[in-house]
Motif scaffolding. Sequence first.
Motif, PDB file in Angstrom:
ATOM      1  N   ALA A 160      36.462 -37.847  45.819  1.00 15.08           N
ATOM      2  CA  ALA A 160      35.465 -38.171  44.797  1.00 15.08           C
ATOM      3  C   ALA A 160      36.015 -38.928  43.490  1.00 15.08           C
ATOM      4  CB  ALA A 160      34.821 -36.745  44.191  1.00 15.08           C
ATOM      5  N   LEU A 161      37.352 -38.636  43.261  1.00 17.07           N
ATOM      6  CA  LEU A 161      38.042 -39.016  42.098  1.00 17.07           C
ATOM      7  C   LEU A 161      38.316 -40.704  42.083  1.00 17.07           C
ATOM      8  CD1 LEU A 161      39.355 -38.539  39.260  1.00 17.07           C
ATOM      9  CD2 LEU A 161      41.451 -37.929  40.302  1.00 17.07           C
ATOM     10  N   LEU A 162      38.883 -40.686  43.563  1.00 11.17           N
ATOM     11  CA  LEU A 162      38.978 -42.206  43.524  1.00 11.17           C
ATOM     12  C   LEU A 162      37.933 -43.272  43.510  1.00 11.17           C
ATOM     13  CD1 LEU A 162      41.522 -41.897  46.947  1.00 11.17           C
ATOM     14  CD2 LEU A 162      42.151 -42.643  44.786  1.00 11.17           C
ATOM     15  N   ILE A 163      36.507 -42.735  43.912  1.00 13.50           N
ATOM     16  CA  ILE A 163      35.647 -43.613  44.030  1.00 13.50           C
ATOM     17  C   ILE A 163      35.009 -43.583  42.355  1.00 13.50           C
ATOM     18  CG2 ILE A 163      33.061 -43.391  44.362  1.00 13.50           C
ATOM     19  CD1 ILE A 163      33.720 -41.991  47.046  1.00 13.50           C
ATOM     20  N   GLN A 170      33.168 -42.654  33.644  1.00 11.97           N
ATOM     21  CA  GLN A 170      34.091 -41.636  33.020  1.00 11.97           C
ATOM     22  C   GLN A 170      33.607 -40.168  32.968  1.00 11.97           C
ATOM     23  OE1 GLN A 170      36.912 -42.264  31.691  1.00 11.97           O
ATOM     24  NE2 GLN A 170      36.834 -44.371  32.774  1.00 11.97           N
ATOM     25  N   ASN A 171      32.239 -40.062  33.054  1.00  7.47           N
ATOM     26  CA  ASN A 171      31.528 -38.741  33.382  1.00  7.47           C
ATOM     27  C   ASN A 171      31.858 -38.153  34.461  1.00  7.47           C
ATOM     28  OD1 ASN A 171      30.295 -38.943  30.613  1.00  7.47           O
ATOM     29  ND2 ASN A 171      28.522 -40.060  31.298  1.00  7.47           N
ATOM     30  N   GLY A 172      31.726 -38.993  35.577  1.00  7.36           N
ATOM     31  CA  GLY A 172      31.915 -38.517  36.993  1.00  7.36           C
ATOM     32  C   GLY A 172      33.507 -38.148  37.108  1.00  7.36           C
ATOM     33  N   ILE A 173      34.410 -38.729  36.405  1.00  5.49           N
ATOM     34  CA  ILE A 173      35.677 -38.466  36.643  1.00  5.49           C
ATOM     35  C   ILE A 173      35.972 -37.068  35.716  1.00  5.49           C
ATOM     36  CG2 ILE A 173      38.157 -38.914  35.665  1.00  5.49           C
ATOM     37  CD1 ILE A 173      37.084 -41.957  36.059  1.00  5.49           C
ATOM     38  N   ALA A 174      35.389 -36.756  34.703  1.00  2.00           N
ATOM     39  CA  ALA A 174      35.479 -35.647  33.784  1.00  2.00           C
ATOM     40  C   ALA A 174      34.830 -34.550  34.652  1.00  2.00           C
ATOM     41  CB  ALA A 174      34.508 -35.658  32.485  1.00  2.00           C
ATOM     42  N   GLY A 178      36.843 -31.339  35.930  1.00  2.00           N
ATOM     43  CA  GLY A 178      36.242 -29.877  35.683  1.00  2.00           C
ATOM     44  C   GLY A 178      36.559 -28.987  36.784  1.00  2.00           C
ATOM     45  N   VAL A 179      36.366 -29.438  38.126  1.00  2.00           N
ATOM     46  CA  VAL A 179      36.384 -28.562  39.208  1.00  2.00           C
ATOM     47  C   VAL A 179      37.849 -28.536  39.597  1.00  2.00           C
ATOM     48  CG1 VAL A 179      35.681 -28.445  41.616  1.00  2.00           C
ATOM     49  CG2 VAL A 179      34.053 -29.527  39.945  1.00  2.00           C
ATOM     50  N   PHE A 180      38.558 -29.640  39.400  1.00  2.00           N
ATOM     51  CA  PHE A 180      39.984 -29.234  39.499  1.00  2.00           C
ATOM     52  C   PHE A 180      40.482 -28.129  38.822  1.00  2.00           C
ATOM     53  CE2 PHE A 180      41.156 -33.681  41.436  1.00  2.00           C
ATOM     54  CZ  PHE A 180      41.624 -33.092  42.859  1.00  2.00           C
ATOM     55  N   TYR A 197      41.727 -29.214  32.391  1.00  3.82           N
ATOM     56  CA  TYR A 197      40.797 -28.931  31.204  1.00  3.82           C
ATOM     57  C   TYR A 197      40.767 -29.929  30.284  1.00  3.82           C
ATOM     58  CZ  TYR A 197      38.742 -26.426  27.346  1.00  3.82           C
ATOM     59  OH  TYR A 197      37.957 -26.242  26.075  1.00  3.82           O
ATOM     60  N   PHE A 198      42.261 -30.152  29.532  1.00  2.99           N
ATOM     61  CA  PHE A 198      42.323 -30.982  28.480  1.00  2.99           C
ATOM     62  C   PHE A 198      41.771 -32.669  29.199  1.00  2.99           C
ATOM     63  CE2 PHE A 198      44.885 -27.813  26.783  1.00  2.99           C
ATOM     64  CZ  PHE A 198      44.111 -27.680  25.770  1.00  2.99           C
ATOM     65  N   LYS A 199      42.145 -32.859  30.258  1.00  5.53           N
ATOM     66  CA  LYS A 199      41.574 -34.226  31.057  1.00  5.53           C
ATOM     67  C   LYS A 199      40.049 -34.073  30.891  1.00  5.53           C
ATOM     68  CE  LYS A 199      45.561 -35.491  33.844  1.00  5.53           C
ATOM     69  NZ  LYS A 199      46.197 -35.475  35.283  1.00  5.53           N
ATOM     70  N   CYS A 200      39.680 -33.057  31.326  1.00  2.00           N
ATOM     71  CA  CYS A 200      38.131 -33.027  31.458  1.00  2.00           C
ATOM     72  C   CYS A 200      37.307 -33.184  30.046  1.00  2.00           C
ATOM     73  CB  CYS A 200      37.522 -31.776  31.880  1.00  2.00           C
ATOM     74  SG  CYS A 200      35.811 -31.314  31.934  1.00  2.00           S
ATOM     75  N   ILE A 201      37.888 -32.768  29.114  1.00  3.19           N
ATOM     76  CA  ILE A 201      37.211 -32.878  27.699  1.00  3.19           C
ATOM     77  C   ILE A 201      37.598 -33.944  26.898  1.00  3.19           C
ATOM     78  CG2 ILE A 201      36.945 -30.315  27.558  1.00  3.19           C
ATOM     79  CD1 ILE A 201      39.269 -30.423  25.622  1.00  3.19           C
ATOM     80  N   ASN A 202      38.574 -34.786  27.458  1.00  4.75           N
ATOM     81  CA  ASN A 202      39.012 -35.903  26.787  1.00  4.75           C
ATOM     82  C   ASN A 202      38.574 -37.339  27.374  1.00  4.75           C
ATOM     83  OD1 ASN A 202      40.411 -34.673  24.889  1.00  4.75           O
ATOM     84  ND2 ASN A 202      42.342 -34.694  25.919  1.00  4.75           N
TER      85      ASN A 202
END
Length: 202
Positions: A160-163, A170-174, A178-180, A197-202
């Motif tokens: 999913a991340l690669l796609i 950016q929303n999809g990456i976040a 979040g699931v990671f 977590y910080f990657k998700c919120i940034n």
Amino acid sequence: YMKENMLELFQNFLFSLLLSSSLSMFANIETAQTNQIDSLKNLISIHELSADKVDLLNNLAMHQIVYAKYDSAKVTIDKSIFLSQELGYQKGEGIAYCYLAQVVSMMGNRHLAIKFHDASIRIHEAASHHLEKAYSLTQKGKNFQFLQKKEEAIECLNQALLIQQALGNQNGIADVYGVFRLVYDDGVNTAKALDYYFKCIN
């Protein structure tokens, strides 16, 4: 004694006021929910058999899921899948299977949810619907996480991340991050969980 009585009366008054306010708020929310669902049902009833009708059915199913009306959502989704197949509308069918996976997941059947996500992924892959495929992969990964199947979850999330990265979404990456975070929040990989977590919120 009179002061104590007055204090008790005042406390009872405040409690009644708060209770009344809460009940009123919940009643307003319930009314808004009903209005949204009824509005969608009315639109669906006047639409001819078309891709637009499938989109409306899927939109209705989404609202029913949000409001925890799972049995109603399943009925709506079945209609959407049937009509999508009649019309050959792959995107609508793929989204419907993703919503069906969400319904059975919320009802506690994670294994069946994964099967429905697989159906959604196959349809979107055949039609080159990359964004929708990535979303289903993310949700599938989340179900594996709940089943404590870490390797399977990570595999889905990496796909999913690669796609999402290729799409620059950016929303999809976040969402994936979040699931990671959930996957690594196991009491052992706390630093990794915090990093995601910080990657998700940034």
